[in-house]
Design an enzyme around this catalytic site. Structure first.
Site, short mmCIF file in Angstrom:
data_model
loop_
_atom_site.label_atom_id
_atom_site.label_comp_id
_atom_site.label_asym_id
_atom_site.label_seq_id
_atom_site.Cartn_x
_atom_site.Cartn_y
_atom_site.Cartn_z
N HIS A 162 0.99 -0.98 0.16
CA HIS A 162 -0.18 0.34 0.03
C HIS A 162 1.20 1.50 -0.16
O HIS A 162 1.64 1.46 0.54
CB HIS A 162 -0.93 0.28 0.93
CG HIS A 162 -1.44 -0.53 1.03
ND1 HIS A 162 -2.59 -1.60 2.01
CD2 HIS A 162 -2.78 -1.46 0.22
CE1 HIS A 162 -3.59 -2.73 2.17
NE2 HIS A 162 -3.39 -2.08 0.72
N GLU A 165 2.11 3.36 3.18
CA GLU A 165 2.42 2.55 4.32
C GLU A 165 3.70 2.42 4.22
O GLU A 165 4.34 1.47 4.27
CB GLU A 165 1.96 1.12 4.26
CG GLU A 165 0.20 1.65 4.95
CD GLU A 165 -0.33 0.44 4.30
OE1 GLU A 165 0.06 -1.15 4.51
OE2 GLU A 165 -2.13 0.49 4.59
N HIS A 306 2.93 -3.83 6.53
CA HIS A 306 1.61 -3.30 6.61
C HIS A 306 1.43 -2.03 7.71
O HIS A 306 2.22 -2.33 8.63
CB HIS A 306 0.34 -3.12 6.52
CG HIS A 306 -0.14 -4.36 4.91
ND1 HIS A 306 -0.86 -3.51 3.66
CD2 HIS A 306 0.30 -5.64 4.51
CE1 HIS A 306 -0.81 -4.95 2.72
NE2 HIS A 306 -0.52 -5.99 3.22
N GLU A 365 0.85 -5.50 11.02
CA GLU A 365 0.59 -4.56 11.02
C GLU A 365 0.70 -3.24 11.88
O GLU A 365 0.58 -3.26 13.20
CB GLU A 365 -1.39 -3.93 11.06
CG GLU A 365 -2.60 -4.56 10.50
CD GLU A 365 -2.58 -3.70 8.58
OE1 GLU A 365 -1.94 -2.74 8.84
OE2 GLU A 365 -3.59 -4.34 8.11
#
Length: 395
Positions: A162, A165, A306, A365
């Site tokens: 992404h 990110e 991420h 994450e």
């Protein structure tokens, strides 16, 4: 650093001369027969670079070598044309410099060009790593894989699926740089000796899956697609919320793991800054490249970096292997991140890895806040995931 072979030299001798493990010397010179060095051949010495030095009054090779914890012969190897007994003030010679600090600078916005330069420098200092181009982005940027290790346990890590990110890329590159430094300096990382990891693991790293998107977030739209991306972004020149590739397709919604479910329920029905899964699975060149990489390698485990949430996901419809549970427990222990087995999300790379290959897959994450996370969080994130990086190779 390169040296030129003299009569009687051997890779074993170089390993003693520069205090570098012999296996790293062999791996840094794949086109050389270590049992039959030829006079005049160039040999890569990992973990060093060259410095030009001007002889000062009172200098001797012994004094210069001693100050660098090296033997005089290391300097003679690099300066075969000089007479060591007749050094002259102002004369230029080369000195080997052991690299003991990271070259990756995490204190900067980390775009594709920065990544490319860091990969170039790491390849020069640590020539036992191999850099492969596994595909190209929509705009033709190479998607690069860094490969190292001699083991049978195949591990893959990636970052920047992404665009906003992008901090995950310098995090992953810094983890790699730390690992490389420990190998060439015989130092441990959190008490762990890393050479056994190098010998047991085949490590694959794709540090920037979405280079076009990262550059868009950090540098704005390139002229050739400016009109298109502004339209997708509703006319706004603020791209901080952009997760997709340059065509407005979310690369982590592109995989055939209940893609149809994700397609049906997402509010994004056309190219968008985030969440649009495309018109079919695996339409985007970046997603295709990552799928082909997995198909060609059959990795034992995959870690996708991420942001944000300080948690990680590791299940998919009960298809994850037993080792996933053990890894999840250890990841949680060493990082403090929350372990989440199932999450109501489909079509991601981790989901597809588990579904397609029945291998361990993790979506990590990193950090907490609003993307893109600020660089002020870098050190905290790095320390949190360093344990995960090591444990993923240990177990």
């Amino acid at each position: 650093m390169k040296v030129q072979v003299r009569s009687g030299d051997s890779l074993w001798y170089y390993s003693q001369l520069f205090m570098i493990p012999l296996n790293l010397l062999i791996d840094s010179n794949p086109n050389i027969n270590p049992a039959a060095l030829q006079v005049g051949q160039n040999v890569n010495i990992p973990g060093f670079d060259l410095q030009s030095y001007t002889i000062q009054k009172g200098d001797t090779l012994w004094r210069l070598a001693t100050s660098r914890n090296l033997s005089v012969d290391a300097l003679l190897l690099l300066n075969q044309e000089i007479n060591p007994n007749k050094l002259q003030v102002g004369q230029r010679i080369f000195l080997p410099r052991r690299v003991i600090t990271r070259i990756v600078n995490e204190r900067q916005e980390y775009d594709f060009e920065t990544l490319t330069e860091d990969i170039r420098e790491l390849s020069e200092i640590y020539p036992f790593i191999k850099v492969n181009t596994i595909g190209e982005s929509v705009l033709g940027k190479p998607i690069q894989e860094i490969r190292l290790g001699k083991g049978t346990k195949k591990i893959h890590m990636n970052a920047s699926f992404h665009a906003n990110e992008w901090i995950t890329t310098p995090v992953l590159m810094t983890l790699l740089n730390t690992f490389l430094l420990s190998l060439t300096n015989a130092s441990s990382v959190r008490g762990i000796t890393t050479m056994p990891l190098y010998n047991s693991v085949d490590l694959s790293i794709v540090p920037m899956v979405n280079p076009d998107g990262v550059n868009l977030v950090l540098n704005g739209p390139p002229p050739e697609v400016r009109e298109q991306v502004l339209k997708i972004n509703n006319g706004s020149t603020d791209f901080k919320g952009w997760k997709a590739n340059i065509r407005g397709v979310d690369l982590n919604n592109q995989y055939p793991a209940q893609w149809e479910v994700e397609k049906e329920r997402t509010p994004a029905k056309a190219p968008a800054p985030r969440d649009f899964p495309g018109d079919a699975p695996l339409t985007e060149p970046e997603a295709i490249a990552m799928a082909e990489l997995a198909r060609n390698n059959n990795f034992d485990r995959v870690l996708a970096f991420h942001t944000q949430g300080e948690e990680f996901y590791w299940g998919y419809e009960g298809l994850e292997p037993a080792i996933s549970s053990r890894l999840a427990q250890e990841f949680q222990r060493v990082s403090g991140y929350r372990s989440v087995r199932y999450i109501d999300s489909y079509a991601g790379y981790k989901d597809w890895i588990i579904k397609e290959f029945r291998k361990a897959g993790f979506t990590l994450e990193l950090g907490k806040g609003i993307n893109p996370l600020p660089l002020s969080q870098f050190n905290e994130i790095y320390e949190e995931v360093l344990g995960i990086f090591l444990v993923s190779m240990l177990i």
